[in-house]
Design a protein around this motif. Sequence first.
Motif, PDB file in Angstrom:
ATOM      1  N   ILE A  55       0.838  -1.206   0.000  1.00 35.27           N
ATOM      2  CA  ILE A  55       0.000   0.000   0.000  1.00 35.27           C
ATOM      3  C   ILE A  55       0.873   1.256   0.000  1.00 35.27           C
ATOM      4  O   ILE A  55       0.542   2.248  -0.671  1.00 35.27           O
ATOM      5  CB  ILE A  55      -0.945  -0.033   1.208  1.00 35.27           C
ATOM      6  CG1 ILE A  55      -1.942  -1.186   1.064  1.00 35.27           C
ATOM      7  CG2 ILE A  55      -1.694   1.284   1.362  1.00 35.27           C
ATOM      8  CD1 ILE A  55      -2.833  -1.377   2.266  1.00 35.27           C
ATOM      9  N   ASP A  56       1.985   1.235   0.742  1.00 32.54           N
ATOM     10  CA  ASP A  56       2.894   2.383   0.729  1.00 32.54           C
ATOM     11  C   ASP A  56       3.431   2.652  -0.667  1.00 32.54           C
ATOM     12  O   ASP A  56       3.511   3.804  -1.108  1.00 32.54           O
ATOM     13  CB  ASP A  56       4.045   2.149   1.710  1.00 32.54           C
ATOM     14  CG  ASP A  56       3.578   2.157   3.157  1.00 32.54           C
ATOM     15  OD1 ASP A  56       2.498   2.716   3.423  1.00 32.54           O
ATOM     16  OD2 ASP A  56       4.290   1.602   4.012  1.00 32.54           O
ATOM     17  N   SER A  57       3.811   1.596  -1.359  1.00 35.13           N
ATOM     18  CA  SER A  57       4.340   1.777  -2.720  1.00 35.13           C
ATOM     19  C   SER A  57       3.265   2.273  -3.677  1.00 35.13           C
ATOM     20  O   SER A  57       3.531   3.105  -4.549  1.00 35.13           O
ATOM     21  CB  SER A  57       4.933   0.457  -3.223  1.00 35.13           C
ATOM     22  OG  SER A  57       3.937  -0.557  -3.293  1.00 35.13           O
ATOM     23  N   VAL A  58       2.032   1.795  -3.509  1.00 31.08           N
ATOM     24  CA  VAL A  58       0.945   2.260  -4.387  1.00 31.08           C
ATOM     25  C   VAL A  58       0.634   3.729  -4.117  1.00 31.08           C
ATOM     26  O   VAL A  58       0.452   4.529  -5.053  1.00 31.08           O
ATOM     27  CB  VAL A  58      -0.304   1.383  -4.181  1.00 31.08           C
ATOM     28  CG1 VAL A  58      -1.486   1.956  -4.948  1.00 31.08           C
ATOM     29  CG2 VAL A  58      -0.040  -0.043  -4.636  1.00 31.08           C
ATOM     30  N   LEU A  59       0.585   4.125  -2.861  1.00 35.47           N
ATOM     31  CA  LEU A  59       0.324   5.527  -2.532  1.00 35.47           C
ATOM     32  C   LEU A  59       1.458   6.419  -3.010  1.00 35.47           C
ATOM     33  O   LEU A  59       1.217   7.563  -3.435  1.00 35.47           O
ATOM     34  CB  LEU A  59       0.145   5.677  -1.022  1.00 35.47           C
ATOM     35  CG  LEU A  59      -1.126   5.067  -0.417  1.00 35.47           C
ATOM     36  CD1 LEU A  59      -1.109   5.200   1.099  1.00 35.47           C
ATOM     37  CD2 LEU A  59      -2.369   5.744  -0.975  1.00 35.47           C
ATOM     38  N   GLU A  60       2.685   5.929  -2.944  1.00 37.61           N
ATOM     39  CA  GLU A  60       3.816   6.733  -3.404  1.00 37.61           C
ATOM     40  C   GLU A  60       3.775   6.946  -4.912  1.00 37.61           C
ATOM     41  O   GLU A  60       4.206   7.983  -5.414  1.00 37.61           O
ATOM     42  CB  GLU A  60       5.122   6.037  -3.006  1.00 37.61           C
ATOM     43  CG  GLU A  60       6.378   6.856  -3.252  1.00 37.61           C
ATOM     44  CD  GLU A  60       6.479   8.061  -2.337  1.00 37.61           C
ATOM     45  OE1 GLU A  60       7.191   9.014  -2.708  1.00 37.61           O
ATOM     46  OE2 GLU A  60       5.836   8.044  -1.266  1.00 37.61           O
ATOM     47  N   SER A  61       3.254   5.961  -5.646  1.00 38.50           N
ATOM     48  CA  SER A  61       3.184   6.092  -7.102  1.00 38.50           C
ATOM     49  C   SER A  61       2.032   6.966  -7.565  1.00 38.50           C
ATOM     50  O   SER A  61       2.006   7.394  -8.718  1.00 38.50           O
ATOM     51  CB  SER A  61       3.054   4.703  -7.741  1.00 38.50           C
ATOM     52  OG  SER A  61       1.858   4.070  -7.323  1.00 38.50           O
ATOM     53  N   MET A  62       1.060   7.235  -6.700  1.00 39.38           N
ATOM     54  CA  MET A  62      -0.079   8.059  -7.080  1.00 39.38           C
ATOM     55  C   MET A  62       0.285   9.536  -7.024  1.00 39.38           C
ATOM     56  O   MET A  62       1.164   9.948  -6.270  1.00 39.38           O
ATOM     57  CB  MET A  62      -1.276   7.787  -6.151  1.00 39.38           C
ATOM     58  CG  MET A  62      -1.949   6.461  -6.370  1.00 39.38           C
ATOM     59  SD  MET A  62      -3.402   6.281  -5.275  1.00 39.38           S
ATOM     60  CE  MET A  62      -4.102   4.775  -5.935  1.00 39.38           C
ATOM     61  N   THR A  63      -0.407  10.315  -7.816  1.00 42.86           N
ATOM     62  CA  THR A  63      -0.257  11.772  -7.813  1.00 42.86           C
ATOM     63  C   THR A  63      -1.517  12.390  -7.234  1.00 42.86           C
ATOM     64  O   THR A  63      -2.637  11.902  -7.451  1.00 42.86           O
ATOM     65  CB  THR A  63      -0.029  12.313  -9.230  1.00 42.86           C
ATOM     66  OG1 THR A  63      -1.121  11.916 -10.069  1.00 42.86           O
ATOM     67  CG2 THR A  63       1.282  11.763  -9.796  1.00 42.86           C
ATOM     68  N   ALA A  64      -1.342  13.447  -6.462  1.00 39.20           N
ATOM     69  CA  ALA A  64      -2.473  14.119  -5.832  1.00 39.20           C
ATOM     70  C   ALA A  64      -3.356  14.753  -6.892  1.00 39.20           C
ATOM     71  O   ALA A  64      -2.874  15.454  -7.790  1.00 39.20           O
ATOM     72  CB  ALA A  64      -1.986  15.166  -4.840  1.00 39.20           C
TER      73      ALA A  64
END
Length: 579
Positions: free
Chosen positions: A148-157
């Motif tokens: 989940i940390d890696s997925v959130l890091e790959s997302m853009t606000a």
Amino acid sequence: LTFPRPRPTRTMDADAAATGAAYDDPNYPSYDEDESLFALFLREHTILTSATAADHDDSDADDDDFLLEPTSEGKTLLRRVPCYVPHLQRIRDRRPYYGVDGLDGKRTYLIEVPLSELAAWDANRGAELAARATSNAMRYHELFCRVIDSVLESMTASSSAGGGGGGRNAANDASANNADGGARDSVDVLLEQRRAQQDLRREQQQNAARAEGSEDVNGPLGGGGLENDPAVAEGGNNAAGNNGGATEDLPPLLMRRYELRILPSRRPGTFPPFDAKYRDAASSPYANNSSSKLESSTSADPALDGVSLRRIRSRALGHLVTLRGMIVRSSDVKPACTVATYTCDACGCEIYQVVSQKREFTPQRLCPNGECRRQSKNGDTLHLQTRGSKFVKFQELKLQELPGQVPMGHVPRSMGVHCRGELTRLCSPGDVVTIDGVFLPQRVAEGGYRAMKAGLVATTFLEAQNIVVHKKSYDESGANDPHMTDEERAKLEERIREIARGDDPVGALSSAIAPEIFGHEDVKRALLLQLVGGCTRKLPDGMRIRGDVNVCLMGDPGVAKSQLLKHVASIAPRGVYTT
């Protein structure tokens, strides 16, 4: 924790060892493959929700354009929507939920992973991953968090104001997003400053190393991070002892803004996005449609309803289990440190130590940087910074067996339950609950005389993942029930007025107590008065007389004394029948 059995001893050639080739033991889990599989589950999994007329107002449009499920005439129109992607995007945008019970306006986000959803997503790979997560829950809890940390890091606000929240209070979502701008808070600013200081310090170390002509341009820390320092990576001992996994890099636990809960099979999720999921008896993978957060009656599935403490054996260590019992004691909610932050007086860097899942820990005294140890005289340069550390809410409960679960002549067993975050303050002493959690061992003490006296003996506890309260509190009973509709609330109030206007309100209410038992009108009236309670009186001289009513039933065997008490205990929200 429960670990898989050791791999069989095999020989590998130099080329295979150099390339890091893995053993082909089919019984040993591949955590890398499980991480990839769970990441694929987060991206692909979908759920069914009830589609509104606005979703399908164009009669010429194809159902595939709206991801509508085929249904028969007159049935509820269903729409298949992504499950976790909008929820994770909302976490990335820092947009809280409004109108959601338990999360209204809070900056705390909950991510539920029901293992039944894994099996519903893929009957083969998903079911196998769910089985491995059940047998080694804490290991896979950290694995899911890393994914989940890696997925959130790959997302853009995103700057849009929609999405999430189960379609509730869209105006509040839009206004909150416009006010916050999906904006950063103080934690984001602090993390950016920490990263900037680390980058500046590493650049200075590289420049100093180049000026001295050193071959290691990264300085004594090796790559500018303590993860490459053998003393830190191997947990080696320095002059003052083990450095306890202290690192200069920001630990992922410090930057997490969510709580992950792994729910056992057939346990449905209740928080977004599962609060808007459509469940029916034909297609639902769950045993019933009851809420896992609060329910008034037990379910029909014994595995879902929980088992007694006596049925939990040593083979269940590390497994995700479901227990049913009564809360007999609860502690105050206190802050528990999960990440300790230190500041070095010599070099000014920040050192982080992950201390989660520990009752005691020894604060660090020496900076892992070799230059600090050589330049300082006494070596004690680290100081604990409370404002830079991370704390979570912690509460300890004591779960005891129900009277019906205790064999004749035996003493009820009890077990400690550790609740963290939003699982605190959900139940009180006297509540009958079903708790999903991880069964773990625990040392009696980390050090000192108690640890020396205990030796190798350890205790066990339950790390709570979900709590089901079977009895409602007084605030949630009757007309205050949040799950009651306006029509049902109006009928209840009308029925109360009708009884109050009757000739004998006390007799009408007392006759409803154990109606299957004939007679005993006076006894039923006394029990009704006990349920209602009296008025607390305070005399002029300051003496206080409690309004509690005590009843003592005496009679021959077989006159339904116990049946009357059992019925009264089932009516009272805080009533517990004991024998």
